[in-house]
Structures are given as C-alpha cells and as structure tokens.
Design an enzyme around this catalytic site. Sequence first.
Site, PDB file in Angstrom:
ATOM      1  N   ARG A 149     -31.790  28.982  20.439  1.00  0.00           N
ATOM      2  CA  ARG A 149     -31.413  29.207  21.529  1.00  0.00           C
ATOM      3  C   ARG A 149     -32.024  30.257  22.404  1.00  0.00           C
ATOM      4  NH1 ARG A 149     -25.551  28.528  18.967  1.00  0.00           N
ATOM      5  NH2 ARG A 149     -27.575  27.202  17.657  1.00  0.00           N
ATOM      6  N   LYS A 151     -32.372  30.541   4.922  1.00  0.00           N
ATOM      7  CA  LYS A 151     -31.931  28.789   4.713  1.00  0.00           C
ATOM      8  C   LYS A 151     -32.376  29.042   3.023  1.00  0.00           C
ATOM      9  CE  LYS A 151     -33.418  27.118   9.295  1.00  0.00           C
ATOM     10  NZ  LYS A 151     -32.900  25.996   9.298  1.00  0.00           N
TER      11      LYS A 151
HETATM   12  N1  BES Z   1     -34.131  24.790  13.651  1.00  0.00           N
HETATM   13  C1  BES Z   1     -32.499  24.763  12.496  1.00  0.00           C
HETATM   14  C2  BES Z   1     -32.222  23.941  13.428  1.00  0.00           C
HETATM   15  C3  BES Z   1     -32.800  22.426  12.082  1.00  0.00           C
HETATM   16  C4  BES Z   1     -31.521  22.133  10.867  1.00  0.00           C
HETATM   17  C5  BES Z   1     -33.064  21.629  12.438  1.00  0.00           C
HETATM   18  C6  BES Z   1     -31.705  20.759  10.558  1.00  0.00           C
HETATM   19  C7  BES Z   1     -33.352  20.254  11.810  1.00  0.00           C
HETATM   20  C8  BES Z   1     -33.254  20.097  10.507  1.00  0.00           C
HETATM   21  C9  BES Z   1     -32.143  25.936  13.935  1.00  0.00           C
HETATM   22  O1  BES Z   1     -32.699  27.617  14.484  1.00  0.00           O
HETATM   23  C10 BES Z   1     -30.917  26.107  13.569  1.00  0.00           C
HETATM   24  O2  BES Z   1     -31.604  26.796  12.411  1.00  0.00           O
HETATM   25  N2  BES Z   1     -29.094  25.760  13.257  1.00  0.00           N
HETATM   26  C11 BES Z   1     -28.676  26.386  12.777  1.00  0.00           C
HETATM   27  C12 BES Z   1     -27.354  27.328  13.492  1.00  0.00           C
HETATM   28  C13 BES Z   1     -26.618  27.806  12.970  1.00  0.00           C
HETATM   29  C14 BES Z   1     -27.040  28.786  12.664  1.00  0.00           C
HETATM   30  C15 BES Z   1     -25.538  28.004  14.137  1.00  0.00           C
HETATM   31  C16 BES Z   1     -27.970  25.043  11.840  1.00  0.00           C
HETATM   32  O3  BES Z   1     -28.044  23.995  12.436  1.00  0.00           O
HETATM   33  O4  BES Z   1     -27.223  25.598  11.067  1.00  0.00           O
HETATM   34 MN    MN Z   2     -32.801  28.105  12.874  1.00  0.00          MN
END
Ligand code: BES
Ligand code: MN
Length: 502
Positions: free
Chosen positions: A354, A280
Amino acid sequence: MEFKIKTGELAKLKTPCLILGVFEKRKLSGPAEAVDEASGGHLSEIMKTGDLDGETGRTLMLYAIPGISAERILLVGCGKRKELTRASYRQALSAAIDLLQRIHAGEALCALPDLAPEGTNPYLAVRDAVTAAADRVYRYSATKEDKQAPKTPLRRLTLWVSNKEDLTQAEKAARHGAAIAAGVALAKELGNLPGNICTPSYLADQAVELGGRFDKLRVEVLEEGDMEELGMGALLSVSRGSRQPAKLIVMDYRGAQDGANPVVLVGKGLTFDAGGISIKPAAEMDEMKYDMAGGASVFGAVQAACELDLPINLVGVVPASENLPDGAANKPGDIVKSLSGQTIEILNTDAEGRLILCDALTYSERFDPELVIDMATLTGACVVALGKHPSGLFTKDDKLAAEIMAAGDAAADRAWRMPLWDDYQSQLDSNFADMANIGGRDGGAITAACFLSRYAKAYRWAHLDIAGTAWVSGKEKGGTGRPVPLLVQLLLQRSGELTAEG
Ligand code: BES
Ligand code: MN
Ligand code: ZN
C-alpha cells in the site's frame, strides 16, 4: 504458438492429428460421429472396446484410420454431454495438449469448440480453446534445463468450426485469444523469475523493450531522484531498505484517435517481499518473488492492447521496489509523507504494498484518467476470506464493479466483490500521523483497500487483491498470469471490440 481457424469436411482435412471429443458413456460427439461415418464405423468399433468411456480428460490415440485424411485421431473424454462446463472443456483441452506435447505431431486440428460448452458462444468456445492450450504449452526454462521439454513442440493449433457463418467470430476469437495468452505468458514468466534476476531495474528494462516493439507505446522510467523531487516519500521509504533502486515504470499506449481519457492500470511491482524489519517467517518466503504479479499483469495487459492495436488510450503504472530489512529500512513507528501530502505511521513494515501503491495512485492523477484499476498481491487476509479462486474486488462504484465482474466472468478469470464501507476506515486511525499503514486483524483485505481508497479520490477507481489468484503453491508452483484475461476482456469491451457476451 500459432492459432488458426478452419472449416470444411473433417474427414478430408489433412493434419498430423485430429482432436475429437467423446462423451460418457462412450458417446461420440457430433464431429466424431461425422468422422466415424466417413471411416466406415471405425471409431464406434473402437469405442466398443471400452478403453475410453468419456471421462473428462481421458485420452486415446488412434492411428491409420481408414477413409480419413488425418494421420492420427486423438479422442478426448469430455464428461457427460449435458455437463460440459467451461472448466471441464478447458480440462479436456489441456489433456489433449498434454498428450500432443509428448508425440511428434507438431500441429493439430481440434474440433472441440463445436461442442459449445455451457455459457459460451462460438467466439468464447474458440477463445477458451486458445487460452487453455497456450496455458498448457507454457514452460519455465529461464534458469533450469527443461529435461521434459517436448521434442516436437506444438507449433500450430487449428480450431475447427462447423458453421461458415461463425468464421469471422472464430477468427476474431483466435486473434484475441492469442494476445491474451501472450500477455498471460509474459506475466507468468515475470512472476516466475527469481528476485535476484527480476529486480525493479529488470522490470524497467522489460518495459523499455516493450516500448521498442510498438510505435504507439511510450515508456518512461522515473528514477529515485525523480521520485524524491516529486515527494514520493511512501514509495521511497520502502526501497530505502534495499540495495536495488526503486523504479516507477510508466507505459503510455495511445490507441484512440482523439485525446480520450485513458484507462490507467496500476500494478504492485514488489520484486521481493521479505517483510522488512517486520520480517516474514522463513517458510515459503521464496514465493514472495511473485509480489510483483500485479505489475506483471499490467505488462501483460499493455502488451495485449498493443498487439491487438486496440482503439483506446491506456496507461500502465508499475511502482517497483524490494522490501528488505537493512539499517536504512523502515522501522515500526516511522512516519513518512506520501506524494498526496498525507502522513503515514508505519506500524508494520510488511504492509509495504500500500505504501508503494499510494504514491503511484496519486501520480496517476496526472493522466486525467477515465478510470483507474490497481492490481496487487496485497494481503494474505484476502486469501483467507476468498480462497484462491476469485480475486478480491473493492470499489464503491457499483457500475464499475459490475463491469469488472462481468469481464472476469467472460474471461473465466473471476473476481468477487468485497465491501469497502466507511465503517472500516477508523481502523486506520493513528495518534501520530494522518493514518496507520495497518488496520489490525479484522478484515485485513478490506482495511488495506480502505487505505488505498484515501489516495484514489480524484477518479473512478477499483482495486483487485490478487494474492490468492496470481500464484499456485505446491507441486505446480508458479505464476498463473491472472488477472491478465480479466483486464484484456475489460479493454476489449471498453474499446467496442466486444460486448460482455462476446
Ligand atoms: N505481499 C504480501 C501479501 C501476500 C501474502 C501476498 C501472502 C501473497 C501471499 C503483503 O505485502 C503483506 O505482507 N501483507 C501483510 C499485511 C499485514 C502486515 C497487515 C499480510 O498479508 O500479512
Ligand atoms: Mn509485505
Ligand atoms: Zn508485499
């Protein structure tokens, strides 16, 4: 903090502080009028100064009021009489609690529930007061000196009801509200703790401790070796990139007399999500310590069920892991085999929630559940779709959807339903595995739910995406404890303690 119920003549009740509502334009509420009369018109005299016109959340503290047993009276603005909503009621209460925390009262008697905000009944008016007050009293201090901590913290809040017939309902509301509030506080605290303290092992220890507090709660923690043996290839692939061992926490509460099928709550317990190799951006990455908020809400709900001794069976399942980049971490293109036997091509290692949830969902089959609800900070896309007010609700089960929405409404912890149509499923197609772990840009929250649905076919199931609701960013940064209120409300309804109306 302790919550009590009282009835009787307000002017004669002894308390360090009596909280009374005032409406716009300088109109005394019913209870305030009664006190005004007993004080020989003292309150209306003060209202004439215009120092408090009744705007929501404005406050005025009065001392040495003639003819009144209370040491102080705190007047709180409640807005326009006809527009008192649950939200403005909570706001007024919060303001009162805020002020109380800055004086040396220690306890107070609050007559605001008598104002019966729109959409409430005596039960909900009291319960809302309890949860709103507790929400305001919570402070984080585990890793910093709390310099603004109140010198005389509020130890007891007594809620006043005018009608003796409402006493039983009000007492029930105080009991339920206190359990909800304690569950919320637990979920907040776990969410606020940093990733280097709140690790999967820490969560497991907390669960064991919880198990030690209640006879009807049995806690079991599966170690990586156990998960290996079972074949939880998806969950283990996420934790492989971390030095902290993954844990699968199972909290089994048996409150029903018979062998009734349990409600199973599954919560994402990702104690820090750096994204893994699909790392990230640095900005706000610190907030990814709350990626275990779903798991924390399971802790909160299980604790509340135990404290209220609810006559239901309830199992909490929390897959706990970190998601970090490392030589052993998942790589884009890797294919793993889940406990269900289905294979998954990991196209983005940041879609890890997931991966840990799918194995927990398959594992949940063994409890022969009445229904399963999972809670997860699963997608940023859900926040884009719905903002931060409702949690995203996904299920094909209309009846279950209605039940969860109603629970959310009653608990002022709302969810909003999103589609889970098969039309979206093909976005998960993979050339090399049974499915990919991402579905592209479009409808990201939905394709994430579609992914989970493939592991939840054996029982009634719903998924709550709480990415937008479990946390607030900015100056007031911190966990919210959501969706504990929704979950406890649902459990109360299911155990026959309540109808959706209270
Ligand atoms: N934990 C994150 C989702 C999230 C994002 C929670 C912002 C709270 C605030 C999750 O594991 C994630 O990174 N999801 C990705 C999915 C994508 C790679 C398909 C996302 O939301 O960007
Ligand atoms: Mn994630
Ligand atoms: Zn995550």
